[in-house]
Design a protein around this motif. Sequence first.
Motif, short mmCIF file in Angstrom:
data_model
loop_
_atom_site.label_atom_id
_atom_site.label_comp_id
_atom_site.label_asym_id
_atom_site.label_seq_id
_atom_site.Cartn_x
_atom_site.Cartn_y
_atom_site.Cartn_z
N PHE A 1 -3.90 2.89 -8.90
CA PHE A 1 -4.05 4.10 -9.71
C PHE A 1 -2.72 4.48 -10.34
O PHE A 1 -2.68 4.89 -11.51
N ARG A 2 -1.66 4.37 -9.59
CA ARG A 2 -0.34 4.74 -10.13
C ARG A 2 -0.02 3.89 -11.36
O ARG A 2 0.57 4.38 -12.33
N ARG A 3 -0.44 2.64 -11.34
CA ARG A 3 -0.15 1.74 -12.45
C ARG A 3 -1.10 1.96 -13.63
O ARG A 3 -0.70 1.92 -14.78
N THR A 4 -2.38 2.19 -13.35
CA THR A 4 -3.39 2.28 -14.41
C THR A 4 -3.71 3.70 -14.85
O THR A 4 -4.28 3.91 -15.92
N GLU A 5 -3.40 4.69 -13.98
CA GLU A 5 -3.73 6.10 -14.22
C GLU A 5 -5.23 6.29 -14.44
O GLU A 5 -5.66 7.13 -15.23
N SER A 6 -6.03 5.51 -13.72
CA SER A 6 -7.49 5.58 -13.87
C SER A 6 -8.16 5.09 -12.60
O SER A 6 -7.84 4.00 -12.11
N VAL A 7 -9.11 5.89 -12.06
CA VAL A 7 -9.88 5.45 -10.90
C VAL A 7 -10.73 4.25 -11.27
O VAL A 7 -10.83 3.27 -10.50
N THR A 8 -11.34 4.26 -12.43
CA THR A 8 -12.21 3.16 -12.86
C THR A 8 -11.43 1.86 -12.95
O THR A 8 -11.88 0.82 -12.46
N ARG A 9 -10.25 1.90 -13.56
CA ARG A 9 -9.45 0.68 -13.68
C ARG A 9 -8.89 0.26 -12.33
O ARG A 9 -8.75 -0.94 -12.05
N ALA A 10 -8.56 1.23 -11.48
CA ALA A 10 -8.07 0.90 -10.14
C ALA A 10 -9.17 0.21 -9.34
O ALA A 10 -8.91 -0.75 -8.60
#
Length: 248
Positions: A169-178
């Motif tokens: 999440f820290r890298r993508t800033e998205s739950v979906t992408r995480a």
Amino acid sequence: MRDEDGERPVERQLGVALWRQIADRIRAKIAEGTYDSTGRLPPEAVLAGEFGVNRHTVRSAIASLTEEGIVRPMQGLGTLIKRQERLQFPISRRTRFSAGLADQTRDIAARLIASERMAAIAEIARALKLELPSEVIRLDIVSAAAGRPVSTSTAFFPAARFPDMADCFRRTESVTRAFAEQGLADYVRLSTDIVARHADAGERSLLSLSPGSIVLETTAVNADLEGVPVQYARTRFAADRVQLHIET
């Protein structure tokens, strides 16, 4: 008991300051469009009579609403209502923060403010259908749109299945992408409960809200396509900035 106009009187023994009760009533009336014909609040004397209090109490309520940015006193014109378009956040089978707001605003962002690997308490284990003892990953997130914070959430994920949730999440800033980075391509909403309440001190700080502001709190469970829970989250939306829309 209501008066002749159907207005429920403020409760002096409620434990909530009279000015705050009145501010809440006025805020609700503004949201309902009660004052749309004039675009301003009735005079202080009229409001004092309506609520059965003195003008000083009404003045304190209006001062609070002014701090929230809901009204603006203008010399010679009275107290004007500041029109603020609220974002409409859809809650549906596939609820996604960025996708839900993408066609309404710009600069949508989510920021991780804290994370922790922790033992699941009974409430979380029950929601995620985990055996005790089990561990979960907790993420504390603030989401913003057009440079203004609109929600803060506390989300829990099964640690055995999503051990790298915080880093992803820290890298993508998205739950979906995480989720996608950890092998979950799609997920759906199982349930959503909604309540409205006053924001606490921590929420006021994170969302830049004034005392007396209201948040809409959702408690939700998301699951994979086989029905296995993957996320339990409690999200608090600034009620003056976001309107929740249930899609069926």
